[in-house]
Design an enzyme around this catalytic site. Structure first.
Site, PDB file in Angstrom:
ATOM      1  CB  THR B  13      -0.874   0.034   1.278  1.00  0.00           C
ATOM      2  OG1 THR B  13      -1.262  -1.290   1.601  1.00  0.00           O
ATOM      3  CG2 THR B  13      -2.099   0.879   1.076  1.00  0.00           C
ATOM      4  CE  LYS B  98       3.875   2.021  12.349  1.00  0.00           C
ATOM      5  NZ  LYS B  98       3.379   2.654  11.163  1.00  0.00           N
ATOM      6  N   GLY B 127       2.127   9.391  10.530  1.00  0.00           N
ATOM      7  CA  GLY B 127       1.949   9.618   9.097  1.00  0.00           C
ATOM      8  C   GLY B 127       2.267  11.034   8.685  1.00  0.00           C
ATOM      9  CB  ILE B 129       1.107  14.768  12.269  1.00  0.00           C
ATOM     10  CG1 ILE B 129      -0.350  14.378  12.010  1.00  0.00           C
ATOM     11  CG2 ILE B 129       1.185  15.977  13.172  1.00  0.00           C
ATOM     12  CD1 ILE B 129      -1.138  14.103  13.283  1.00  0.00           C
ATOM     13  CD  GLU B 183       0.978  -1.172  11.136  1.00  0.00           C
ATOM     14  OE1 GLU B 183       1.787  -1.927  10.593  1.00  0.00           O
ATOM     15  OE2 GLU B 183       0.974   0.065  10.957  1.00  0.00           O
ATOM     16  CG  ASP B 194       1.097   1.642  15.231  1.00  0.00           C
ATOM     17  OD1 ASP B 194       1.887   1.380  14.331  1.00  0.00           O
ATOM     18  OD2 ASP B 194       0.468   2.722  15.300  1.00  0.00           O
ATOM     19  CE  LYS B 198       2.393   5.166  14.390  1.00  0.00           C
ATOM     20  NZ  LYS B 198       0.943   5.081  14.138  1.00  0.00           N
ATOM     21  N   GLY B 296      -2.753   5.301   6.098  1.00  0.00           N
ATOM     22  CA  GLY B 296      -3.259   5.268   4.739  1.00  0.00           C
ATOM     23  C   GLY B 296      -2.119   5.433   3.752  1.00  0.00           C
TER      24      GLY B 296
END
Lengths: 403, 403
Positions: B13, B98, B127, B129, B183, B194, B198, B296
């Site tokens: 993706t 990550k 993503g 930001i 994920e 996740d 981060k 995304g």
């Protein structure tokens, strides 16, 4: 990395904030070596050694120890002289004066290139929100479509008081001034010029194009009436003073500052009081929203500190987008949908509407809603300053560019 | 500045998103020269010249034209091998993995310093930001107090569906997977890993300290029940999966990932669906809020593009805060106020509460509200995975640290 020895110009609200913030920030390795003010004897809230103060700017520029200039003077003329002198000497300068920067940006870029100094001014736009640096570094690609936001804390505070707290406009303005959000000349805030200057700077870093302030349609909130507020409330929207720059085609962009009807679905709807909020829209990442305190002594001072520390790491704006292939051109040949409230002035005669969609007349307040060319609004801008007129734009006009 | 010739690892993706985004971005001066995938024959949505594909990673590393590696493979082991190999060759690498970065950060920093290559990974956290770069560059001073946010789009999407749309948890999870937010291993999202990874990366750039993932209390949303949702609704709050790092004293900080009751007054209350939102709080600038799409294909790809362009301008993370005076120390010796819902497991016996403030029992669902040491929660973490337990923290416990 050497320690930073600062020559500071201006010791008002922001200047005193900088003094406090630098004192708290151990890892900045920065100190204020001398402060140039107009009147050394003026009583000040922050206590400092009187030897730090001077009213002679040559005492700063002739001090070989000083390796950075920070200027937060209120006067745009003085600000320009200080920054120009510093850049001519190849010194790094941090400035918070958006009016000065917006008016002289091309010359200031030239001076930086010619003498190798660096001018940083993230603090000038939206206080503590890092808009400029993110536009320059993070959104530095062709995907950027729009930057739109509430850039002036003072006018936003006034609108919030009027809208959410049902206060009178004059009371809200007075209170904003008491709280120190308002610029010393309130017309800067309420007539939209503060937002305009920030928008000019943002546009340079968003699209790499300089547009002169006088070429941008700017309309403030000073003539707002109860009837406008009632109208907005009935429709379930708020009136916000919005500044925006947006691509209208692959090779064209437009920009303007004016009140806008903002529905609850938009990010900026919830930006209230003295806060600022900026929406950055791109082709692939949709919308980014940044929100924070846009004004006030310490938020602005902490933003100045970020600029000081950026210089420590040799950061400078590179104005990369000025060299981009296919830079878009500024156009005012765009159609806006606007609401015009009037009492005596016959709005429908004054404004060359392309199409009138709604018309309401009463003995006290009437309004027209219709579409108009932005260039036509610019052409008749002086007559729009009539005290019985108030203009608001609809955000939904650019149907595919909703935020 | 040379043109960038990319060796891309992974064409799922995000990989396909990168291909599209680079194609649209003229001023990136970047092209994808070769793509390494596990299976060259797998059918793919995006049509590309088949000569671009290879399943042999040496074909990328032996190509002298390739001057940048971008890796977006799903497998953390493979990701680590690719990034290590690239850094050993002094090549710049952009990575979105990550889990790999959070686990190997000290070694990766070391490799960058030893061989001069640069690893960029803003895309790995939130993503689109720009959290990492802003923490590294803009909030690079002693004023930073707290970073707190919704860092995982998939679990947030599920909670939004459950809360606002009264959907069943299992249906919401399935839908998140169909939409491609989740994920490939859903436990990553819903068990909080996740968010944890981060948070580890954010903490390094916020405070200059590396904390191993296994040393951080992490609790997800997989055991949420109707009764928890009912409880939250009755109190007028939402349950959000929140990751946070915050200073609890001048020389101490703590961090954890767990569901939290979020009242409407908080910025993150309105972060719904697959969006991410991060609050950065500082001593002088109050709270900054950044909001955007965290997951995304295209949002992540546009973030990778920002990293690629940052390298073009020789940007690298300098991990400045690792060298700071008075770096704070990680502590788990902090008191949290939590809600524990249980059915069979006797929560009040299992958890060593310091103080129990409320207790409710019924035949189906009971709960206890009390205060507990974070270190005690870590000590009994395995037994907290019982399927009939659900923990939620109260944000208001740190009375002076409200957001």
């Amino acid at each position: 990395m050497n320690d930073i020895k600062i020559g500071l110009f201006g010791f008002g609200t922001v200047g005193q904030g900088i003094y406090k913030v630098i004192g708290r920030s151990l890892n900045a390795h920065a100190e204020i070596r001398r402060i140039c003010v107009r009147d050394v004897n003026k009583p000040r809230e922050v206590e400092i050694p009187s030897a730090l103060l001077t009213d002679d700017m040559t005492r700063i520029f002739s001090d070989p120890e000083i390796n950075m200039i920070v200027e937060v003077v209120d006067d745009a003329g003085a600000s320009c002289r200080i920054v120009t002198e510093a850049l001519r000497r190849g010194l790094p300068v941090v400035s918070g004066n958006k009016a000065m920067i917006a008016r002289h940006l091309p010359g200031l870029i030239d001076l930086q290139r010619r003498y190798g100094g660096a001018l940083l001014y993230d603090a000038s736009s939206c206080g503590s929100i890092p808009v400029i640096r993110n536009l320059e570094e993070y959104y530095d690609n062709d995907l950027l479509l729009e930057v739109k936001g509430i850039l002036n804390g003072s006018s936003n505070y006034i609108l919030s008081r009027v809208f959410d707290h049902h206060e009178e406009y004059a009371d809200a303005l007075r209170r904003a001034q008491q709280l120190g959000f308002a610029e010393s000349d309130p017309s800067f805030d309420i007539e939209g010029f503060d937002s305009l200057f920030k928008l000019i700077i943002i546009t340079m870093h968003a699209l790499g194009v300089y547009v002169r302030p006088e070429d941008v349609f700017t309309y403030g909130i000073s003539t707002i009436h109860d009837s406008d507020i009632r109208y907005a409330r009935e429709k379930g929207v708020k009136i916000k003073l919005v500044a925006q720059v947006l691509k209208v085609a692959d090779d064209k962009f437009t920009m303007f500052v004016m009140p806008e009807f903002v529905p609850p679905s938009r990010y900026i709807y919830s930006v209230d009081d003295e806060y600022n909020g900026v929406v950055i829209r791109g082709e692939c990442y949709d919308r980014q929203f940044m929100f924070g305190k846009g004004a006030g002594s310490l938020p602005t001072a902490s933003s100045i500190l970020s600029d000081i520390m950026a210089h420590r790491h040799n950061y400078r704006y590179e104005y990369k987008k000025m060299g981009y292939i296919n830079r878009p051109e500024y156009t005012t040949d765009v159609v806006l949908k606007i609401y015009v409230r009037y009492v005596e002035t016959p709005a429908a005669e004054l404004i060359p509407f392309i199409d009138i969609q709604e018309q309401y007349t009463s003995r006290t307040d009437s309004y027209v809603i219709g579409t108009v060319l932005l260039s036509d609004l610019i052409a008749i801008r002086p007559s729009l300053s009539a005290p019985d007129l108030f203009l608001v734009s609809f955000p939904t006009f650019f149907a595919d560019l909703d935020d």
